[in-house]
Enzyme design. Structure first.
Site, PDB file in Angstrom:
ATOM      1  N   HIS A 174       0.820  -1.221   0.000  1.00  0.00           N
ATOM      2  CA  HIS A 174       0.000   0.000   0.000  1.00  0.00           C
ATOM      3  C   HIS A 174       0.851   1.267   0.000  1.00  0.00           C
ATOM      4  CE1 HIS A 174      -3.645  -2.237   0.490  1.00  0.00           C
ATOM      5  NE2 HIS A 174      -3.326  -2.697   1.691  1.00  0.00           N
ATOM      6  N   ASP A 187      -2.425 -10.563  -2.169  1.00  0.00           N
ATOM      7  CA  ASP A 187      -2.992 -10.001  -0.940  1.00  0.00           C
ATOM      8  C   ASP A 187      -4.451  -9.626  -1.229  1.00  0.00           C
ATOM      9  OD1 ASP A 187      -1.895  -8.396   1.795  1.00  0.00           O
ATOM     10  OD2 ASP A 187      -3.674  -7.515   0.855  1.00  0.00           O
TER      11      ASP A 187
HETATM   12  N1  Q9C Z   1     -11.616   1.522   8.185  1.00  0.00           N
HETATM   13  C1  Q9C Z   1      -2.460  -5.045   4.268  1.00  0.00           C
HETATM   14  O1  Q9C Z   1      -3.082  -6.096   4.239  1.00  0.00           O
HETATM   15  N2  Q9C Z   1      -7.937  -1.362   7.059  1.00  0.00           N
HETATM   16  N3  Q9C Z   1      -3.008  -3.917   4.688  1.00  0.00           N
HETATM   17  C2  Q9C Z   1      -8.336  -0.100   7.579  1.00  0.00           C
HETATM   18  C3  Q9C Z   1     -10.186   1.371   8.085  1.00  0.00           C
HETATM   19  C4  Q9C Z   1      -6.604  -1.338   6.593  1.00  0.00           C
HETATM   20  C5  Q9C Z   1      -4.383  -3.891   5.059  1.00  0.00           C
HETATM   21  C6  Q9C Z   1      -9.809  -0.049   7.806  1.00  0.00           C
HETATM   22  C7  Q9C Z   1      -6.217  -2.618   5.968  1.00  0.00           C
HETATM   23  C8  Q9C Z   1      -4.795  -2.555   5.505  1.00  0.00           C
HETATM   24  C9  Q9C Z   1      -1.024  -5.013   3.918  1.00  0.00           C
HETATM   25 ZN    ZN Z   2      -3.963  -6.992   2.715  1.00  0.00          ZN
END
Ligand code: Q9C
Ligand code: ZN
EC number: 3.5.1.98
Length: 660
Positions: A158, A198
């Site tokens: 990300h 992913d």
């Molecule tokens: N409402 C990876 O799997 N979620 N990142 C945030 C906010 C973030 C996932 C939810 C998920 C990030 C590397």
């Molecule tokens: Zn992820």
């Protein structure tokens, strides 16, 4: 090759004899406890926790698998390598985190970002994560390792040029790809395939190589109209790259959760693998998040360790197996440990673990796959063909029919039919879960499997006459036939013969047939009605024999290496009952399930519904049967004890004279 200064696991040669003459693949692993120091500042729980990499490492050790790998120490990324994909400001900011004395200062920085926490260990972990992926990639590209897995955190995909987000600080995979392409021309890596499985879209990686045709970025992720993290349009399938990079960005955006092995493997078989074949990468970098794994608290998908192993195995066919895996997400500790183990076993070249999935892809999966293929086929010609109706109807909840053939000839467009049928066989072989999941079984085994299953073949035409039908089983030729049948590979006679009446309309059509001369041949309407009746002679034969009957009726060889009508097809017609336009341009385009007898499915072969419409409209002529043909039917009905000769004639006459 000595790994100076590094602990090296026992190098396993060919001790177990599985790799006769060849030594085992050299698989590199990086694990470093230092990356566990990146944690939430106040010890709050967070899914992206230090134990993630610990449990993976422990699993590999307990399974005795890390001992068979080359274990590398981690290494810190160099600023200039980081700066080839990140801005200097971003690199400096991440670096400065370690010098901040208090968490609240880091906290202020973290707040500017989306889904990021920071503590005193974050900076070092980020440098080690990126540097370790670079290191494994370098050694794989050099050929010092065959492949490798960097078990790192924080994850990377990300992270954008000037921004940390989604638990990611540096984009580890992107740094490694850029390093190979820009810093190490000596290694000869000119084309890199980045596969991102992913569950989240790899937005950072996508942006970094948006205009770069040297990097083909493929991401499969939950998207759901841009509502799934990282929300927005970036993960849409229309995002194909720009400028020279146009066509080198491929997104497969799931429209729903709960996707599993069948969905992912469908994306592999019908998008990624054909494109990879065309692209022909020099190395593959895998953004290996395991948050699409079954049990993941964030992902909501259902990929099994077996599914991951098959996906990886399929990728090993490319780039001489040069694959670099880097951990991304994955938040169920048990799932990520098991999935990682399954993958490392594949990297080592171990015998494929067993597993299977009875499931078919979701309908939404086929929609997405078709949309992606259509959007990208201009760049990747292998995506241009339409997926076969057979494949995508595997999940259709409406009644279904499959494949073709009949009780008689297919004179017109015989070649068209044969072509299509052989294509279907091939697609079926590559595309059904049943076959997919038997990676190492060869196609010749289909006969043994289908020989275990009995079906009733319900005949309403000349095959009602037993001697004529037996030509299809035992080979030979009887009155009125113009050539000899080879028979089935299994020449055992039917186990049982019964007669039954079905609420379907019998009719005769077509101008003439090669076998029987001028006049129509028999069809039964695939749709039932409450007025008409078709008398049928049911032969209990094996599904293997049924395939051979189908093949002979269509002039196909009975020694095909894949069945025309397999177990999946049988399951479909059994469960779904009846009908679907088969879309085959042939006289007898349907295998129809008429029900069950003694718990065994009754299958017949007739024309498609669209053909019925053409008969009804007069586009295809209705015709009384050729004389030799009618006599064969009558003989069948009489000798089978169904009718007296007069009754048999009346039955045929009635079917001939009534309008459709
Ligand atoms: N409402 C990876 O799997 N979620 N990142 C945030 C906010 C973030 C996932 C939810 C998920 C990030 C590397
Ligand atoms: Zn992820």
């Amino acid at each position: 090759m000595a790994m100076a200064g590094e602990s090296s696991g026992k190098k396993c040669g060919d001790g177990d004899g599985k790799f006769a003459g060849k030594s085992q693949r050299k698989v590199g692993l990086v694990y470093d406890e230092t990356m566990c120091k990146h944690d939430t500042p106040d010890g709050e729980d967070h899914p992206e926790c230090p134990d993630r990499i610990r449990v993976i490492w422990e699993k590999l050790q307990l399974a005795g698998v890390s001992q068979r790998c080359v274990v590398l120490g981690s290494s810190k990324a160099e600023d200039r390598h980081l700066q080839s994909v990140h801005t200097k400001d971003h690199v400096d900011l991440v670096k400065s985190l370690s010098t901040k004395e208090r968490d609240y200062r880091r906290h202020r920085i973290a707040l500017q970002w989306n889904s990021i926490y920071l503590n005193g260990g974050s900076s070092e972990a980020a440098y080690l994560a990126a540097g370790s992926v670079v290191k494994v990639a370098e050694k794989v590209a050099e050929g010092e390792l065959d492949c490798g897995y960097a078990i790192v955190r924080p994850p990377g995909h990300h992270a954008e040029a000037d921004e940390a987000m989604g638990f990611c600080l540096f984009n580890n995979i992107a740094v490694a790809a850029s390093y190979l392409l820009n810093e190490r021309p000596d290694l000869g890596v000119k084309k890199i395939l980045i596969v991102d499985w992913d569950v989240h879209h790899g937005n950072g990686t996508q942006k970094m190589f948006w205009e770069d045709p040297r990097v083909l970025f493929f991401s499969v992720h939950r998207h759901e109209s841009g509502s799934f993290y990282p929300a927005g349009d970036d993960g849409d399938y229309n995002m194909v790259g720009e400028g020279p990079g146009e066509g080198f960005n491929i997104n497969v955006p799931w429209d729903q959760g709960r996707c599993g092995d069948a969905d992912y493997l469908a994306a592999w078989d019908h998008i990624l693998i054909p494109v990879a074949r065309e692209f022909n990468p020099d190395i593959i970098l895998l953004s290996a998040g395991f948050d699409a794994a079954i049990g993941d608290p964030l992902g909501g998908c259902r990929v099994t360790p077996y599914g991951y192993s098959v996906m990886l195995k399929k990728l090993m066919e490319f780039a001489h197996g040069k694959i670099v895996m880097a951990l991304e997400g994955g938040y169920n500790l048990d799932s990520i440990a098991k999935s990682s183990l399954a993958c490392v076993q594949v990297l080592l070249g171990d015998k494929q673990i067993h597993g299977s999935s009875e499931e078919y892809p979701f309908e939404s999966t086929w929609r997405v796959i078709q949309a992606v293929r259509k959007r990208l086929c201009a760049y990747w010609p292998s995506l241009a063909d339409e997926l076969s109706w057979k494949l995508i109807n595997q999940k259709t909840p409406t009644p279904i029919i499959l494949i073709s053939s009949s009780d008689s000839e297919n004179e017109d467009d015989a070649h068209g039919l044969l072509d299509q049928m052989s294509k279907l066989s091939i697609e079926n072989h590559q595309g059904t879960p049943l076959e997919n999941h038997q990676v190492d079984t060869v196609s010749t085994s289909w006969r043994a499997d289908l020989a275990k299953v009995d079906v009733w073949y319900a005949s309403f035409g000349s095959n009602m006459w037993k001697p004529r039908f037996l030509c299809y089983i035992q080979g030979g030729q009887v009155d009125g036939m113009k050539k000899t049948c080879v028979g089935s590979m299994d020449k055992s006679p039917p186990k049982d013969i019964v007669w039954e009446t079905f609420p379907h309309r019998l009719f005769f059509g077509r101008e003439s047939s090669v076998s029987w001369g001028v006049g129509g041949v028999a069809f039964t309407n695939p749709l039932a009605n409450f007025i008409d009746q078709t008398h049928m002679c049911l032969y209990r034969i094996t599904l293997e024999q049924f395939n051979d009957v189908l093949s002979q009726e269509n002039g196909l060889n009975v020694d095909s290496d894949s069945p025309v009508f397999d177990l999946a097809a049988l399951q479909l017609v059994e469960n779904k009952g009846s009908i679907l336009e088969a879309a085959l341009n042939s006289w007898y385009g349907n295998v129809v399930c008429l029900g069950k007898e003694s718990d065994i499915p009754i299958l017949t072969m007739t024309c498609t519904l669209s053909a019925v419409e053409k008969f009804t409209s007069g586009e295809i002529p209705l015709r009384p049967p050729a004389e030799a043909y009618a006599n064969t039917l009558i003989r069948g009905l009489v000798e089978g004890g169904r009718f007296s000769e007069e009754e048999a004639k009346a039955y045929i006459d009635n079917a001939v004279s009534k309008p459709l």
